[in-house]
Scaffold this active site. Structure first.
Site, mmCIF file in Angstrom:
data_model
loop_
_atom_site.group_PDB
_atom_site.id
_atom_site.type_symbol
_atom_site.label_atom_id
_atom_site.label_comp_id
_atom_site.label_asym_id
_atom_site.label_seq_id
_atom_site.Cartn_x
_atom_site.Cartn_y
_atom_site.Cartn_z
ATOM 1 N N ARG A 183 3.084 -26.982 5.007
ATOM 2 C CA ARG A 183 2.016 -26.128 5.063
ATOM 3 C C ARG A 183 0.359 -27.044 6.427
ATOM 4 O O ARG A 183 -0.279 -26.105 6.196
ATOM 5 C CB ARG A 183 1.593 -25.843 3.729
ATOM 6 C CG ARG A 183 1.796 -24.545 3.645
ATOM 7 C CD ARG A 183 1.430 -24.250 1.964
ATOM 8 N NE ARG A 183 1.667 -26.015 1.390
ATOM 9 C CZ ARG A 183 1.374 -25.313 -0.474
ATOM 10 N NH1 ARG A 183 0.583 -24.278 -1.036
ATOM 11 N NH2 ARG A 183 0.953 -26.366 -1.167
ATOM 12 N N HIS A 215 -4.934 -21.566 4.036
ATOM 13 C CA HIS A 215 -3.830 -23.226 4.085
ATOM 14 C C HIS A 215 -2.673 -22.411 3.304
ATOM 15 O O HIS A 215 -2.158 -23.614 3.813
ATOM 16 C CB HIS A 215 -5.310 -23.442 3.357
ATOM 17 C CG HIS A 215 -5.427 -23.298 2.145
ATOM 18 N ND1 HIS A 215 -5.366 -21.982 1.691
ATOM 19 C CD2 HIS A 215 -4.643 -23.874 1.325
ATOM 20 C CE1 HIS A 215 -5.437 -21.872 0.552
ATOM 21 N NE2 HIS A 215 -4.951 -22.834 0.002
ATOM 22 N N ASP A 216 -2.146 -21.416 3.412
ATOM 23 C CA ASP A 216 -0.936 -21.476 2.380
ATOM 24 C C ASP A 216 0.175 -20.863 3.654
ATOM 25 O O ASP A 216 -0.158 -20.207 4.682
ATOM 26 C CB ASP A 216 -0.891 -20.566 1.814
ATOM 27 C CG ASP A 216 -1.762 -21.570 0.178
ATOM 28 O OD1 ASP A 216 -0.985 -22.555 -0.008
ATOM 29 O OD2 ASP A 216 -2.522 -20.727 -0.954
ATOM 30 N N ASP A 258 -7.795 -20.103 -8.724
ATOM 31 C CA ASP A 258 -6.817 -20.249 -8.051
ATOM 32 C C ASP A 258 -6.533 -20.475 -9.004
ATOM 33 O O ASP A 258 -5.983 -20.516 -9.804
ATOM 34 C CB ASP A 258 -6.667 -21.608 -8.028
ATOM 35 C CG ASP A 258 -6.004 -22.957 -6.748
ATOM 36 O OD1 ASP A 258 -5.378 -22.042 -6.153
ATOM 37 O OD2 ASP A 258 -4.356 -22.994 -7.675
ATOM 38 N N ASP A 297 -1.442 -32.053 -3.648
ATOM 39 C CA ASP A 297 -1.583 -30.683 -3.162
ATOM 40 C C ASP A 297 -2.874 -29.811 -2.225
ATOM 41 O O ASP A 297 -2.941 -28.625 -2.744
ATOM 42 C CB ASP A 297 -0.938 -29.793 -4.243
ATOM 43 C CG ASP A 297 -0.834 -28.445 -4.461
ATOM 44 O OD1 ASP A 297 -0.531 -27.964 -3.094
ATOM 45 O OD2 ASP A 297 -0.820 -27.480 -4.941
ATOM 46 N N GLU A 322 -7.767 -15.696 -6.590
ATOM 47 C CA GLU A 322 -6.530 -15.828 -5.431
ATOM 48 C C GLU A 322 -5.391 -15.314 -6.889
ATOM 49 O O GLU A 322 -4.594 -15.649 -7.178
ATOM 50 C CB GLU A 322 -6.505 -17.427 -5.362
ATOM 51 C CG GLU A 322 -5.057 -17.923 -4.134
ATOM 52 C CD GLU A 322 -4.106 -18.569 -4.424
ATOM 53 O OE1 GLU A 322 -3.243 -18.721 -3.830
ATOM 54 O OE2 GLU A 322 -4.318 -18.965 -5.743
ATOM 55 N N ARG A 335 -13.388 -19.046 -6.363
ATOM 56 C CA ARG A 335 -11.801 -19.222 -5.858
ATOM 57 C C ARG A 335 -11.146 -19.824 -7.089
ATOM 58 O O ARG A 335 -11.469 -20.924 -7.414
ATOM 59 C CB ARG A 335 -11.658 -19.657 -4.377
ATOM 60 C CG ARG A 335 -10.331 -19.594 -4.478
ATOM 61 C CD ARG A 335 -10.099 -20.387 -3.215
ATOM 62 N NE ARG A 335 -8.815 -20.482 -3.181
ATOM 63 C CZ ARG A 335 -7.805 -20.667 -3.536
ATOM 64 N NH1 ARG A 335 -7.645 -21.487 -3.970
ATOM 65 N NH2 ARG A 335 -6.377 -20.252 -2.317
HETATM 66 C C1 GLC Z 1 -3.072 -21.820 -4.868
HETATM 67 C C2 GLC Z 1 -3.280 -22.701 -3.201
HETATM 68 C C3 GLC Z 1 -2.088 -23.332 -3.349
HETATM 69 C C4 GLC Z 1 -1.401 -24.046 -4.202
HETATM 70 C C5 GLC Z 1 -1.594 -23.459 -4.970
HETATM 71 C C6 GLC Z 1 -1.071 -24.400 -6.398
HETATM 72 O O1 GLC Z 1 -1.738 -21.441 -4.576
HETATM 73 O O2 GLC Z 1 -3.636 -21.902 -2.407
HETATM 74 O O3 GLC Z 1 -1.991 -24.626 -2.274
HETATM 75 O O4 GLC Z 1 -0.863 -24.940 -3.759
HETATM 76 O O5 GLC Z 1 -2.782 -22.393 -5.178
HETATM 77 O O6 GLC Z 1 -2.860 -25.295 -6.828
#
Ligand code: GLC
Length: 642
Positions: free
Chosen positions: A516, A391-392, A280, A137, A322, A278
């Site tokens: 992505r 990146h998403d 996540d 991921d 995030e 960050r």
């Molecule tokens: C966040 C990241 C994403 C990832 C997800 C799971 O949303 O930005 O890229 O797939 O978390 O960790």
């Protein structure tokens, strides 16, 4: 004198016994405990039994404090004296994958001058901690939080990189994945071996009874390649909670031991010179039956506890949430009510990002105005992370009620945006790709780089010069909003030269099913350097770089772009122009963005009280406003009274 809770007093005593109070650093630590200790206790109280967690956490704190070196202790002092360092107008962010930027940390080190030249002062390196092998991921399946990806460098190199960045006026952000770990992480491995202590680190169920009850109200994040939220594991002999991919095991944050583990990880990263974490997927860390298991109140208690822990232990570190959630939920991540200003320092402004793309596609700012008006004020010690691309994928988060207020259907508008940005809509030059189609509604999210979504790639291939120029202007118009809004503008790697989609990911089996990667291209250094040196003239990259540089330089000059004041977004009468008002004691500014590929006129009524002679900060041009100002297609003006 404020009266303190007995938990506070006991913890204070324990901390002092562990660190003493003679050394300067220890006295600072205790002073900060006096200032933020109650916030820590309060946060913990919201989720845990204090009798168990507090003494354990104080031990973690004292041990980590002893590892903090003199330079970072000094950095802590400076940041306590300048707590708004990340809110300032001269903060310019840049986000990249180390390996795609320049191979590894050594490569990155050799590019620090490049970043400085661009004006960058905040660098986010995408996941670099040791992920699981194979599909991971994009690094968000972490196997070891105390090691770096071997191909990128060592923890010692991370520390020296942070030092070099600091010397160049750049702070370092890393991801802290706290909702889940890789199934190869040692906690998961021990759980699989049957160790009850570690089984409690996860949500494990012997049969489908509980998972089915939860599933009744849980959405799916990756319906295409990871359907469902639970995965059967033979070695566990049970179903384990996996919100994202089946190899990402959600950790159980209701377990105080999990909290202490992460507190220790945070201390360790901070001691390597990391300035910002960050957080996540933070919205997902608390589960409650009968809900979508996002944005639960305990998430904010836990964040307050982690944040206060850091304020005391390593105050030069800040948190970025995030939380890709709606306007009604996102405010809590920066703190509302009792928690105002006590949780994350930064949060992504996802809605603004969506609204910028939406307003560009619709050539209409009304939905953006309405959507932005939904946001309450944020604490004045916090800021938004402002971005056009990351990146998403982009989820088209258009609110049904907002759409209805304008006589639109939310569903239809979301479908329009997905069509528009994949180039299916008539007249659109955008080139994106569908991501995760919802089987029932047909709604899709979108992948693609900013330049490709803005239509530059298609226009370039068409050979039509005017069309190309329009696309570049459209792109710069969108990016100008990122620099003008206030909050940390985050340049996504390569956007300074307008990198296009890269479909080479399909050849890598670990990436192929996740498009992505389309918008995670490798940096093109020949072009980047030539553009930085001003050698590319009027080419796509040459123009983008020089126009973006002007935005950056202008922003760095304008104190009024400090994040401490809010931006008001308005649609003018004609709807095709967006106005951003920024009222700041250092000077009011009205920013004007023509969202159309035709001329538009903005009249003095729409210009919020500007009259007579005004200055456009972007060009230095003095303009006399008679009735207003004529705007060329996609033209941007940042106006102030002369
Ligand atoms: C966040 C990241 C994403 C990832 C997800 C799971 O949303 O930005 O890229 O797939 O978390 O960790």
């Amino acid at each position: 004198m404020a009266t303190h809770s007995h938990e506070f007093s006991a913890a204070r005593e324990q901390l002092q016994a562990l660190v003493g109070n003679r050394a300067r650093g220890a006295q600072d630590l205790l002073d900060r405990f006096d200032r933020w200790g109650e916030d820590l206790i309060e946060g913990l109280r919201g989720a845990y039994d204090l009798g168990y967690i507090v003494p354990k956490l104080i031990e973690v704190m004292a041990a980590s404090h002893k590892q903090r070196d003199a330079e970072l202790v000094q950095r802590d002092r400076e940041r306590v004296l300048q707590p708004d360092w990340f809110q300032r107008n001269d903060t310019i962010g840049y986000v990249c994958y180390t390996e795609l930027f320049d191979k590894d940390l050594a490569g990155l080190n050799s590019r620090v001058d490049y970043l400085r030249g661009l004006g960058v002062s905040y660098l986010h390196l995408m996941p670099i901690l040791q992920p699981r092998p194979g599909a991971n991921d994009g690094g968000y399946a972490v196997m070891d939080y105390r090691k770096l990806r071997e191909d990128l460098g060592t923890m010692a190199e991370l520390k020296s990189t942070a030092k070099k960045l600091h010397e160049n006026g750049i702070s370092l952000t890393l991801d802290l994945v706290l909702n889940h770990v890789a199934l190869e992480h040692e906690w998961a491995e021990k759980a699989r071996q049957g160790d009850p202590h570690y089984r409690d680190y996860f949500y494990i169920y012997p049969d489908r009874h509980m998972p089915d009850q939860f599933e009744a109200t849980l959405p799916e994040v990756f319906p295409d390649f990871a359907p469902g939220n639970f995965t059967w594991d033979d070695r566990l002999n049970g179903w384990v909670w996996t919100t994202f991919n089946s190899y990402q095991w959600d950790v159980n944050w209701s377990n105080p031991n999990v909290f202490c583990e992460f507190a220790d990880i945070i201390g360790n990263l901070a001691n390597h010179g990391v300035d910002c974490l960050r957080l996540d997927a933070i919205a997902f860390i608390w589960k409650r039956l009968g809900t979508n298991c996002q944005n639960q109140d305990e998430v904010h208690s836990i964040t307050q506890a982690l944040r206060s822990f850091s304020r005391i232990l390593n105050p030069s570190l800040i948190f970025k949430a995030e939380a890709i959630v709606g306007p009604a939920q996102v405010g809590a991540y920066l703190g509302e009510g009792q928690r105002s200003g006590k949780v994350s320092d930064l949060a992504y402004h996802n809605s603004l990002m969506v609204q910028i793309w939406s307003s560009i596609a619709a050539k209409d700012a009304r939905l953006m105005e309405l959507s932005m008006s939904r946001f309450k004020a944020i604490p004045n010690n916090t800021a938004w992370g402002i971005y056009l691309r990351c990146h998403d994928d982009i989820g088209w988060a258009i609110d049904d009620h907002d759409a209805a207020r304008l006589g639109l259907s939310g569903h239809e508008h979301r479908m329009f945006l997905a069509d528009y940005f994949t180039g299916k809509f008539y007249g659109s030059d955008a080139r994106g790709a569908d991501f995760q189609t919802d089987a029932q509604s047909g709604e899709r999210r979108t992948s693609g780089t900013a330049a490709s979504l803005a239509g530059i790639q298609v226009a370039l291939e068409s050979g039509d010069h005017n069309r190309l120029q329009r696309a570049i202007d459209r792109y710069i118009c969108a990016y100008s909003m990122i620099f003008g809004f206030g909050g940390i503008p985050l340049i996504y790697m390569g956007d300074e030269i307008g990198l296009f989609n890269d479909d080479s990911f399909v050849n890598d089996p670990a990436k192929a099913e996740d498009n992505r990667w389309l918008h995670r291209p490798k940096m093109d250094w020949d072009t980047a350097i030539a553009a930085a040196d001003g050698n590319l003239g009027h080419s796509v990259a040459g123009q983008i770089r020089s126009r973006m540089q002007r935005l950056i330089d202008t922003r760095r000059r304008l104190e009024s772009l400090h994040a401490g004041v809010a931006t008001k977004v308005r649609a003018g009468r004609g709807a095709g122009v967006a106005f951003f008002d920024r009222f700041h004691p250092a000077g009011n500014m009205v920013q004007v963005y023509n969202l159309n590929d035709q001329n538009r006129f903005a009249n003095t009524d729409e210009l919020s009280g500007l009259y007579g002679e005004v200055v456009d900060e972007l060009t230095g041009q003095h303009i006399w406003l008679n009735d207003g100002i004529m705007l060329a297609p996609y033209e941007v003006r940042w106006l102030r009274q002369a």
